[in-house]
Scaffold this motif. Structure first.
Motif, short mmCIF file in Angstrom:
data_model
loop_
_atom_site.label_atom_id
_atom_site.label_comp_id
_atom_site.label_asym_id
_atom_site.label_seq_id
_atom_site.Cartn_x
_atom_site.Cartn_y
_atom_site.Cartn_z
N ASP A 1 32.03 58.21 2.21
CA ASP A 1 32.65 58.00 3.70
C ASP A 1 32.78 59.36 4.26
OD1 ASP A 1 33.78 56.57 5.77
OD2 ASP A 1 35.55 56.05 5.17
N ASP A 2 32.80 59.31 5.76
CA ASP A 2 33.20 60.68 6.34
C ASP A 2 32.06 61.61 6.18
OD1 ASP A 2 35.35 59.15 7.39
OD2 ASP A 2 37.00 60.31 6.39
N ASP B 1 29.93 60.39 9.52
CA ASP B 1 31.16 60.33 10.31
C ASP B 1 30.93 60.25 11.78
OD1 ASP B 1 34.31 60.77 9.76
OD2 ASP B 1 33.85 62.43 11.36
N GLU C 1 28.61 55.40 11.73
CA GLU C 1 29.98 54.74 12.39
C GLU C 1 30.35 55.20 13.69
OE1 GLU C 1 33.12 55.08 9.65
OE2 GLU C 1 33.13 57.12 9.79
CA CA Z 1 34.66 57.18 8.09
#
Ligand code: CA
Ligand code: C2E
Ligand code: CA
Ligand code: CA
Length: 279
Positions: free
Chosen positions: A179-180, A202, A236
């Motif tokens: 993630d990110d 991200d 995202e």
């Molecule tokens: Ca994220």
């Protein structure tokens, strides 16, 4: 002058005391929130570039009777600090699996998966693997329907340990997503050691990608890195049509963001799955 100086010290310590007090009561309220059913999962759908529905990310919501809706950014760091995240994370995993069971039993969409955010403290818990397995088996959910979102801070602290846990999870069929991505320090040499299935770009990279040449360069490098390692690329924070078209043309596999859908309660997600499934 002396007097006012003393007053200031006194005021300061009162303020400090008030801060400690409000922190303590927030911790107490958060501890109660789980028992009292104040936590909820919202789901934000993820789509393929052709518009078909792929899955959703589970996002925690706290409806506090005294504070209203508390965003996760305001309580997850505190939960992490105090260890409450273990109980919360357990609730999140089990709730997501209960929802997956409903999707599974509906027979509507045999690929649909849910991604769950895992905090560093949760990942470091010696019972983590057991808890994940338990959540899946007690709700009779095939492991392929569950994905875990981890951040660099979970993985790079003790790489050898992290690799071992990730291998166990993947052996069962659980997808692992970093993630990110693009906000930390990940280099190709780190990434190639980690058994991952996907990178999540991200939202901050996505935000400026059409206007900022440097973000564009980072994004292209990230996508190239992911493709080299045969990883799925998820973007995202997609908010505009321009970003969507651009990300799709750059080779992103999955898109998530307000443009496509906002996070929603489970019944709304379920309706979306029903709609998306050809009868
Ligand atoms: Ca994220
Ligand atoms: P995240 O994992 O990076 O989640 C994405 C965040 O971006 C979510 O905020 C989501 O609502 C928001 N978002 C989605 N689409 C857009 C968009 O198009 N534009 C913008 N500006 N934002 C968008 P949210 O729900 O407030 O979650 C914040 C963070 O809280 C998450 O960031 C994650 O780190 C953490 N979190 C949420 N749920 C959980 C959970 O169950 N467990 C743990 N450990 N952390 C969680
Ligand atoms: Ca996430
Ligand atoms: Ca984030």
């Amino acid at each position: 002058a002396k007097e006012s100086g003393r007053n200031r010290v006194c005021l300061f310590s009162e303020q400090r005391e008030a801060e400690v007090h409000s922190r303590t009561s927030l911790i107490q309220e958060l501890a109660d929130a789980i028992q009292q059913g104040q936590l909820m999962l919202y789901y934000q759908p993820q789509f393929r570039p052709d518009g078909s529905l792929h899955g959703a990310e589970a996002l925690l919501r706290w409806h506090s009777p005294s504070r209203g809706m508390v965003p996760p950014g305001d309580f997850i760091p505190l939960a992490e600090e105090t260890g409450l995240i273990l109980a919360i994370g357990h609730w999140v995993l089990n709730t997501a699996c209960r929802h997956l069971n409903q999707i599974q039993r509906s027979g509507l969409h045999d690929q649909f998966s849910l991604s769950v955010n895992i905090s560093p403290r949760q990942f470091a818990d010696s019972d983590f693997l057991d808890k994940v397995e338990q959540a899946l088996t007690s709700h009779a959910v095939p492991a392929q329907r569950l994905k875990l979102e981890l951040t660099e801070s979970s993985l790079f602290h003790d790489m050898d340990h992290a690799i071992e846990i990730l291998e166990q999870l993947r052996k069962q069929g659980i997808g692992i997503e970093l993630d990110d991505f693009g906000t930390g320090y990940s280099s190709l040499s780190y990434l190639k050691r980690l058994p991952l299935d996907a990178l999540k770009l991200d939202g901050s990279l996505v935000a400026d990608v059409v206007s900022d040449a440097r973000d564009l360069a980072i994004l292209r490098a990230a996508i190239a890195m992911a493709k080299t390692l045969s990883l799925t690329v998820i973007a995202e924070g997609v908010e505009t049509n321009e970003q969507r078209a651009f990300l799709a043309s750059e080779g992103c596999d999955l898109l998530q963001g307000y443009l496509l859908a906002r996070p929603m309660p489970f019944d709304k997600l379920y309706a979306l799955i029903e709609q998306a499934t050809p009868q």
